[in-house]
Design an enzyme around this catalytic site. Structure first.
Site, PDB file in Angstrom:
ATOM      1  N   LYS A 210     106.232  43.364  84.425  1.00 14.73           N
ATOM      2  CA  LYS A 210     106.509  43.306  82.983  1.00 14.73           C
ATOM      3  C   LYS A 210     106.082  41.951  82.417  1.00 14.73           C
ATOM      4  O   LYS A 210     105.495  41.874  81.338  1.00 14.73           O
ATOM      5  CB  LYS A 210     107.996  43.576  82.720  1.00 14.73           C
ATOM      6  CG  LYS A 210     108.349  45.037  82.968  1.00 14.73           C
ATOM      7  CD  LYS A 210     109.846  45.335  82.939  1.00 14.73           C
ATOM      8  CE  LYS A 210     110.044  46.772  83.439  1.00 14.73           C
ATOM      9  NZ  LYS A 210     111.442  47.187  83.510  1.00 14.73           N
TER      10      LYS A 210
ATOM     11  N   ASP B 137     114.017  49.393  75.948  1.00 14.86           N
ATOM     12  CA  ASP B 137     113.985  50.477  76.944  1.00 14.86           C
ATOM     13  C   ASP B 137     114.327  51.816  76.291  1.00 14.86           C
ATOM     14  O   ASP B 137     114.073  52.871  76.878  1.00 14.86           O
ATOM     15  CB  ASP B 137     114.998  50.201  78.066  1.00 14.86           C
ATOM     16  CG  ASP B 137     114.360  49.519  79.279  1.00 14.86           C
ATOM     17  OD1 ASP B 137     113.130  49.621  79.438  1.00 14.86           O
ATOM     18  OD2 ASP B 137     115.107  48.897  80.055  1.00 14.86           O
TER      19      ASP B 137
ATOM     20  N   GLN C 191     117.206  44.878  83.558  1.00 11.79           N
ATOM     21  CA  GLN C 191     116.521  45.611  84.624  1.00 11.79           C
ATOM     22  C   GLN C 191     117.552  46.374  85.462  1.00 11.79           C
ATOM     23  O   GLN C 191     118.513  45.787  85.951  1.00 11.79           O
ATOM     24  CB  GLN C 191     115.730  44.617  85.499  1.00 11.79           C
ATOM     25  CG  GLN C 191     114.936  45.275  86.609  1.00 11.79           C
ATOM     26  CD  GLN C 191     113.816  46.176  86.076  1.00 11.79           C
ATOM     27  OE1 GLN C 191     113.091  45.811  85.152  1.00 11.79           O
ATOM     28  NE2 GLN C 191     113.683  47.367  86.635  1.00 11.79           N
TER      29      GLN C 191
END
Ligand code: NDP
Length: 287
Positions: A52, A119, A96
């Site tokens: 990322k 997300d 995460q």
């Protein structure tokens, strides 16, 4: 023989679109900031976060990773999220997953500002999707939809089958397909006669987590097959949920694993970060 849907190449195209948008925002004095919260030592999570960071650097997004130790408390993570939520320069925040077991995943998701939830996992964003209203979409299903679009498939009236009903893949995928007027069946571990359901699919999205489970002879001739699965098979090789070799004899289009859905997820994370930045600042969307 099926045509391969080249997720790597399509993801590169998406990153290029994002990079152009980031460039034109910079010309207006807007710097976009993505913040990643990484708790603990899970090796796969560390790899994902590095990927990322690399993608953000490539498209010109400033990324910051907050690395917290394995024994960080829930309240330490919540304090960090609260401070990110109130910072004007923060456009996107993600935690995460998975977080260590002593931390409640839902509490992490709920603590995020929905406007920065790149997300797309926050209940507000999932609710917006179900309500057919604009919000931040979960990256993997959004990336899968783009892969289907790239095949030129018109989803209207088609039979789509999604195998898997997780909040991060299966459920949002089903709603995206419904928005496109497909007739959608969602299958899961209690579905009876899965091969018969799959045989009905003009478009199949597999998000199960079982190596090579879906066999070619279950698949309808000419189907578009999107394989979200990322599994290690008995030989330790990375493989999808669909048996690629047999399925590619029946499908018209199929994604490989690796090189299919995986690169799209990160590209759509970058895209979401730009969308979040524009929405929060009242700027028009570049895509
Ligand atoms: P989850 O484990 O959360 O969900 C799996 C789903 O598959 C569940 O709904 C489960 O049913 C269903 N399922 C399990 N076994 C069967 C079976 N035998 N028959 C039918 N359905 C079954 O997984 P995720 O949705 O998070 O991920 C799915 C896969 O996609 C994994 O391999 C994951 O690694 C991969 N993935 C890949 C991403 C990428 O970027 N490429 C991103 C996210 C995930 P039930 O609800 O009944 O338990």
């Amino acid at each position: 023989m099926a045509q391969i849907i080249d997720g790597k190449a399509i993801a590169a195209k998406v990153r290029q679109e994002v990079s152009q948008a980031v460039e034109s925002l910079k010309e207006r004095g807007v710097e976009i900031g993505l913040h990643v919260v990484l708790v603990g030592d899970d090796p796969a999570s560390h790899v994902y976060v590095r990927n990322k960071e690399r993608a953000a650097a490539e498209v010109g997004i400033l990324s910051t990773t907050h690395r917290l130790p394995q024994d960080a408390t829930e309240s330490e993570v919540l304090t960090l999220l609260a401070s990110l939520n109130s910072h004007a320069g923060v456009d996107g925040v993600l935690v995460q997953l998975p977080v260590p077991p002593h931390i409640d995943t839902n509490r992490m998701t709920d603590a995020q500002d929905p406007a920065r939830d790149v997300d797309g996992f926050h209940p507000v964003n999932l609710g917006m999707l179900v309500s057919d209203r604009p919000g931040l979409l979960a990256c993997t299903p959004a990336g899968c939809l783009r892969l289907i679009d790239e095949t030129g498939t018109d989803l209207k009236g088609k039979r789509a089958v999604v195998v898997g009903r997780s909040l991060i893949v299966g459920k949002p995928m089903a709603h995206l397909l419904l928005q496109r007027h497909a007739t959608v069946t969602v299958c899961h571990s209690r579905t009876q006669d899965l091969p018969a359901r799959i045989a009905e699919a003009d478009v199949l999205v597999a998000a199960i987590g079982r190596a090579d489970m879906i066999q070619g002879d279950w698949i309808k001739e000419g189907a578009v097959v999107i394989d979200v699965g990322m599994n290690r098979n008995a030989q330790g090789k990375l493989t999808g949920d669909v048996d690629f070799e047999s399925a590619s004899k029946k499908a018209s289009f199929i994604t490989p694993v690796p090189g299919g859905v995986g690169p799209m997820t990160i590209a759509y994370l970058m895209r979401n970060t730009v969308i979040a930045a524009c929405a929060r600042r009242g700027l028009p969307f570049p895509f």
